[in-house]
Structure formats: structure tokens, C-alpha cells
Design a protein around this motif. Sequence first.
Motif, mmCIF file in Angstrom:
data_model
loop_
_atom_site.group_PDB
_atom_site.id
_atom_site.type_symbol
_atom_site.label_atom_id
_atom_site.label_comp_id
_atom_site.label_asym_id
_atom_site.label_seq_id
_atom_site.Cartn_x
_atom_site.Cartn_y
_atom_site.Cartn_z
ATOM 1 N N ALA A 51 0.708 -1.198 0.032
ATOM 2 C CA ALA A 51 0.325 -0.150 -0.225
ATOM 3 C C ALA A 51 1.522 1.281 -0.113
ATOM 4 N N GLN A 81 0.605 6.063 0.859
ATOM 5 C CA GLN A 81 -0.013 6.890 0.929
ATOM 6 C C GLN A 81 0.138 7.710 0.394
ATOM 7 N N GLU A 130 -4.600 7.266 1.519
ATOM 8 C CA GLU A 130 -5.013 6.511 1.964
ATOM 9 C C GLU A 130 -6.260 7.126 3.016
ATOM 10 N N HIS A 153 -8.128 12.861 3.736
ATOM 11 C CA HIS A 153 -6.871 12.844 2.747
ATOM 12 C C HIS A 153 -5.763 14.237 2.853
#
Length: 281
Positions: free
Chosen positions: A122, A124, A171, A185
Motif C-alpha cells: 500500500a 499513502q 489512503e 486526505h
Amino acid sequence: MKLPNRTHNDSPTGGEESNKVIKVHEEVGHSSNMIHRNETLEDRETHVEIAQAFDLLDFNNASKLTGHKFVMFKNEAALLELAVCNWALNLVAKKGFTAVTPPDLARQQIVDACGFQPRDDASQIYHLEGKNECLIGTAEIPLAGMYANEIVDKSRLTHKMVAFSHCFRAEAGRGQHSHGLYRLHQFSKVEMLGLTEGHTDDSEALLKEFVDIQEEIVQQLDLKYRILDMASEELGAAAYRKFDIEAWIPSKRSYGEICSASNCTSYQSRRLNINYFDGQN
């Protein structure tokens, strides 16, 4: 570049369920945190409903501009956000920290060197298409990047900085537990970062100082909170040890992270090629 840091021997092993609560601050529990006998959680107004009643938040127009999980602060809320950040920045600066307002962009190699490649796949980080820059997820990135490829005089250590910046996270939170202002965000944050000599004892002492300052701020805001010793799978790539402070959120009847402090040992300085000398060697 993708190898994570070592982990402190005392850090709990495992995932989120293994985080260890090491302190619960009970002194600021008020009656407003209690659900009355004939009241259900669904009966209580959320912070979003209260703020919208007083024209303090605008999620709808923010979403038209940018998409889900952005907000516009309005009226007293806009002033309050700036006031709280300015108050925290001044409080920390008066403790001997150098105050900084950094750029909101950083080159990809600086972001990578700071360890913002999570242990899973993942990410961000917002990447600018066709560019070598990213929007920063934290002021930690430009503060550390300030000293990339530098040789610092030992007499300046421990060197401590505090910064105000906007932060961008691709994310964002989802579901009921991330309702409203929690896990957006884009948000504003005051960040501390320090450079120490190359001994773990020095960086451990600085980590304790950071947590103590965070506690002072949270207590002055009169929040009920707890401190967690974060488990090995919750450390990210850079952290050797990390403590989170979670505040009690009455409308959720649960805790949520508001502060985090990490000891990254030499992980970032080696990758950023930051060194120090004592004037003789």
C-alpha cells in the motif's frame, strides 16, 4: 531501499491487536463523555452535525472541488484550526526547537529515503504525474530532507525542529469509524523532528522528550487519552520504536490516534547520507 528498520526488543510483536496500552489518562473524563440511561449512540449529535448547524464545516463543496474526504473549515472553525496550530508551534519552539514552514512538495528520492514505502504494497503518497515530486504526507519528510548529503557539526547536536505544514494522504479512512474530520486526505499538522548523535541512547532520550511534549499539549487541550506502545507490524518502514497517543472520541465511544512519535535510529540518516563530525575527525 525497501528493507525496514530493526525493531526495539521491547516492542510488542504482531499486528494492531498486539499494541500495548502503557498509560491511560483518566483525570479529564467529564460527564459529557457518558451516555445517559435512556440515550443511545444513534441519538447523539456527531461533531459534523453540530459543526454544520453553526456553519463551521463544508464537506459538500469541498467534495465538488476535490472528491471524498476533503473539507473546508469556515468561520470560527477556520480561525480555530490556525490558532491551535500556531499555539502548538509556539509552545514547542519555546522549548529550544527551530521553527520551520517547509514546502508541501518533496522529490521522490527524499520521500523514499525517509522510508515511506510501507512494509506492505500500500502507498499513502500522492505522486505528481510526469514529475519527480510528491505531496508530503508529513513535515518529517522535508525536515529530514533539509540535511540530505550534509555533514553536521557535532556541537549542533541534538538539533531539534518543529514545523507546521499541510499533509496529504492518498489512503483516507472509510466507514463509520472515519466519519467527518477523522482521517482526511488533507489536514494540517505540527511536526517535531530531531537529529542526535549516533547512539541509540540519545535517540531514545529524544523520543521520550517528544512524547512528554505531546502529552503536555494533549493535557492542556483537556483531552482524555491513552498511550500505546506500537506493535512490530504497525511501525512502518523507518521506525525502530513508536508510541501513539489516542484521544477519547465521545460520539464514537472509542479512542482515535491524534499523535505519534517514533525513534528511527540511523535508518533515515544513512539513506539521506546525513553525517556529523566533531571538528577534529
